[in-house]
Design a protein around this motif. Sequence first.
Motif, short mmCIF file in Angstrom:
data_model
loop_
_atom_site.label_atom_id
_atom_site.label_comp_id
_atom_site.label_asym_id
_atom_site.label_seq_id
_atom_site.Cartn_x
_atom_site.Cartn_y
_atom_site.Cartn_z
N ARG A 99 -3.50 64.38 44.07
CA ARG A 99 -4.24 63.13 44.22
C ARG A 99 -4.27 62.39 42.88
NH1 ARG A 99 -7.91 67.18 44.83
NH2 ARG A 99 -9.51 67.34 43.24
N CYS A 100 -4.54 61.10 42.99
CA CYS A 100 -4.64 60.25 41.81
C CYS A 100 -5.15 58.89 42.25
CB CYS A 100 -3.28 60.10 41.12
SG CYS A 100 -2.06 59.20 42.10
N THR A 101 -5.32 58.02 41.29
CA THR A 101 -5.58 56.61 41.56
C THR A 101 -4.26 55.90 41.27
OG1 THR A 101 -7.89 56.82 40.93
CG2 THR A 101 -6.96 54.61 40.90
N ILE A 102 -3.81 55.10 42.23
CA ILE A 102 -2.50 54.45 42.10
C ILE A 102 -2.53 53.09 42.79
CG2 ILE A 102 -1.62 55.61 44.17
CD1 ILE A 102 1.16 55.73 42.78
N ALA A 103 -1.77 52.16 42.26
CA ALA A 103 -1.59 50.84 42.89
C ALA A 103 -0.28 50.86 43.66
CB ALA A 103 -1.58 49.74 41.83
N GLY A 104 -0.36 50.83 44.98
CA GLY A 104 0.84 50.84 45.82
C GLY A 104 1.67 52.08 45.57
N ALA A 105 2.93 51.86 45.17
CA ALA A 105 3.84 52.97 44.87
C ALA A 105 4.20 53.00 43.39
CB ALA A 105 5.11 52.83 45.71
N ALA A 151 3.73 53.91 37.35
CA ALA A 151 3.21 53.45 36.06
C ALA A 151 1.71 53.19 36.11
CB ALA A 151 3.95 52.19 35.61
N SER A 152 1.16 52.98 37.31
CA SER A 152 -0.27 52.67 37.44
C SER A 152 -1.14 53.91 37.62
CB SER A 152 -0.49 51.73 38.63
OG SER A 152 -0.34 52.43 39.86
N ILE A 153 -0.55 55.09 37.69
CA ILE A 153 -1.29 56.31 38.00
C ILE A 153 -2.36 56.60 36.95
CG2 ILE A 153 -1.12 58.83 38.18
CD1 ILE A 153 1.55 58.41 39.63
N GLN A 154 -3.56 56.88 37.46
CA GLN A 154 -4.68 57.30 36.64
C GLN A 154 -5.33 58.50 37.32
OE1 GLN A 154 -7.34 54.01 36.06
NE2 GLN A 154 -5.76 52.68 35.26
N ASP A 155 -6.05 59.28 36.56
CA ASP A 155 -6.80 60.43 37.08
C ASP A 155 -5.93 61.39 37.90
OD1 ASP A 155 -9.16 59.17 36.02
OD2 ASP A 155 -9.21 57.92 37.82
N PRO A 156 -4.77 61.79 37.40
CA PRO A 156 -3.89 62.67 38.18
C PRO A 156 -4.46 64.08 38.31
CG PRO A 156 -3.02 62.42 35.97
CD PRO A 156 -4.21 61.49 36.08
#
Length: 173
Positions: free
Chosen positions: A88-94, A97-102
């Motif tokens: 899980r993570c926070t991501i914008a679309g696909a 580069a936007s992944i946070q909190d992986p």
Amino acid sequence: MSNRRAAAPAGPVSHPLAPVWNADSRVLILGTLPSPASRQAGFYYMHPQNRFWPVLAALFREPVPQGPEARRAFALAHRIALWDTLARCTIAGASDASIQDPVPNDLSPILAGAPIRAVFATGAAAHRFYQKFQFPRTGLAALRLPSPSAANCAVPFGQLVEAYAAILPFLQP
């Protein structure tokens, strides 16, 4: 008026797909996280412009498998396990580069249940997350393959096939 699409807002995503593997799997191929198209279709690399399945089909000189069940059967028939580095993570679309909190996936069930000989990561983000989270636990180096995403159009199809041929020596029984 602009024709550009608005960027997808970032939001939390949990990995909805089970890993694909069996006791005959020899190679583990890891992406980062299923794209929105893959999550919707319920299987890996399902965006119509993703080149993952055409590349594998070219490697094995077979037709491109269509649909989740045919693709699952294709991967297993060729001793390929599929999963992703992140649970899980926070991501914008696909956008990797936007992944946070992986939060990483636990690869130990696959590694304990199949004689995996090599790990491959499809793209820079998958490789980076593997190196950060899984490599310290597994001790298995991962080879970085070019992303098969249509967003990675800088790598021509023939070069993708050449790069993915690195899996072939590890697939022998």
